[in-house]
Design a protein around this motif. Structure first.
Motif, short mmCIF file in Angstrom:
data_model
loop_
_atom_site.label_atom_id
_atom_site.label_comp_id
_atom_site.label_asym_id
_atom_site.label_seq_id
_atom_site.Cartn_x
_atom_site.Cartn_y
_atom_site.Cartn_z
N SER A 119 0.81 -1.22 0.00
CA SER A 119 0.00 0.00 0.00
C SER A 119 0.84 1.26 0.00
O SER A 119 0.32 2.35 -0.27
N ALA A 120 2.15 1.14 0.28
CA ALA A 120 3.02 2.31 0.22
C ALA A 120 3.10 2.86 -1.20
O ALA A 120 3.45 4.03 -1.41
N LEU A 121 2.75 2.02 -2.17
CA LEU A 121 2.76 2.45 -3.56
C LEU A 121 1.48 3.16 -3.98
O LEU A 121 1.43 3.79 -5.04
N LEU A 122 0.43 3.05 -3.16
CA LEU A 122 -0.89 3.51 -3.59
C LEU A 122 -0.91 4.98 -3.99
O LEU A 122 -1.37 5.35 -5.07
N GLU A 123 -0.43 5.85 -3.11
CA GLU A 123 -0.47 7.28 -3.39
C GLU A 123 0.39 7.62 -4.60
O GLU A 123 0.00 8.41 -5.46
N ALA A 124 1.56 6.99 -4.68
CA ALA A 124 2.45 7.25 -5.81
C ALA A 124 1.80 6.85 -7.13
O ALA A 124 1.86 7.57 -8.13
N MET A 125 1.15 5.69 -7.15
CA MET A 125 0.55 5.19 -8.39
C MET A 125 -0.64 6.03 -8.83
O MET A 125 -0.85 6.24 -10.03
N GLU A 126 -1.42 6.52 -7.88
CA GLU A 126 -2.65 7.23 -8.22
C GLU A 126 -2.45 8.74 -8.31
O GLU A 126 -2.93 9.39 -9.24
N GLU A 127 -1.73 9.31 -7.35
CA GLU A 127 -1.61 10.77 -7.26
C GLU A 127 -0.29 11.31 -7.80
O GLU A 127 -0.11 12.52 -7.90
N ARG A 128 0.64 10.41 -8.11
CA ARG A 128 1.97 10.81 -8.61
C ARG A 128 2.68 11.72 -7.61
O ARG A 128 3.31 12.71 -7.96
#
Length: 323
Positions: A119-128
């Motif tokens: 889930s640490a990737l979630l913000e990066a993947m969606e919000e850049r």
């Protein structure tokens, strides 16, 4: 053929030459890049998942960062963390960027780490962007997460949560190559063992990627094609609309609106790669399995019958007609 298309074709050809027998995988990687999306590759070990991604980075002007996901990985190992240091007597906290700050991020064997790391990737993947200690740090304009995973039937793996899966534009299942491709792989590896030549390596500028995205955005999509894409997704949510099929027994939870959005993006990118300035039903059908297969939750009945997501999607495509 525009200059951007010509350059992207060079990139695609270079990847197909380095990853033998996986032309469909290469095409889906290129489409995800053109759509500014993220890609999940699933396959048994040795099916060139990591090689495909590394080859993409080698033929582009892009920084590649590799994260090996393991059970003991921490979220800060992905995003970065604040470190304490003293500078000229002044004590302060400074943010040290993690490996997520790159153009292409290879999340290798993503399902070998627990959900909190995934889930640490979630913000990066969606919000850049990445937020650490209340501060937000933007990611590069060209950013893409390419994750690999082994089939979850293998021991020592953690299934990706649904929220994480939905943030991948496409999921590609990779099979073993056939006899001819396997022979080509042997010869390719033998050639690579020899001393490399001094030829100038191919490097595609990021500007061609951004130009291609602008051209894809302008592609014409008729109302009939829009309705067709919506109907495909709605068939996953309301399978009872097709009583003559077994969809109602097979599907437990249908696809989210991200499925429709990404189906539109991927269809336009596929059409553009074929040199067309419009989207037709074949473009939609070509990308539908990769866009939808990880957005379906199948029922116990489907599992008992051995029905896969791809078989469900094939049935949806058979049932849903173009307006």
């Amino acid at each position: 053929m525009t200059q951007s298309l010509a350059e992207i074709k060079k990139l695609q050809n270079a990847m197909e030459a380095a990853v033998i027998g996986q032309a469909d995988v290469v095409e889906k990687i290129i489409i995800s890049l053109l759509c500014n999306g993220n890609l999940l590759l699933e396959g048994l070990p040795g099916t060139a998942k990591t090689r495909s991604i590394k080859t993409l980075a080698s033929v582009m002007e892009a920084e590649l960062s590799r994260i090996q996901f393991t059970p003991d990985l921490l979220p800060s190992d992905v995003t970065g963390t604040e470190i304490y240091h003293s500078d000229g007597g002044a004590e302060q906290l400074t943010f040290q960027q993690g490996p997520i700050f790159a153009n292409l991020v290879l999340a290798d064997e993503i399902n070998r780490a627990p959900a909190k790391v995934q889930s640490a990737l979630l913000e990066a993947m969606e919000e850049r962007q990445v937020t650490v200690a209340g501060k937000t740090y933007p990611l590069p304009p060209l950013f893409m997460v390419l994750a690999t995973q082994n089939p979850i039937e293998q021991e020592g793996t953690y299934p990706l949560p649904e929220a994480q899966m939905d943030r991948f534009l496409m999921k590609v299942d990779i099979d073993y190559p056939d006899d001819t491709a396997e022979l080509g792989i042997i010869r390719l590896m033998r050639n690579e063992e020899q001393v490399s030549s001094h030829a100038e390596p191919l490097k595609i500028s990021q500007n061609h990627i951004f130009s291609a995205r602008e051209e894809i955005h302008k592609l014409h999509v008729s109302e009939n094609i829009e309705q067709y894409m919506v109907a495909l997704v709605m068939a996953t949510r309301h399978p009872d609309r097709y009583p003559e099929s077994s969809l109602s027994q097979w599907i437990s939870v249908g696809s989210s609106p991200r499925a429709t959005i990404n189906l539109d993006k991927a269809s336009r990118a596929h059409a553009w790669l074929q040199g067309k300035d419009f989207v037709d039903p074949d473009d939609v059908r070509s990308v539908a399995p990769a866009v939808l297969r990880h957005r379906l939750i199948l029922s116990y009945e489907a599992a008992a019958e051995g029905v896969t997501s791809d078989q469900v999607i094939e049935e949806i495509i058979r049932q849903v007609a173009v307006a």
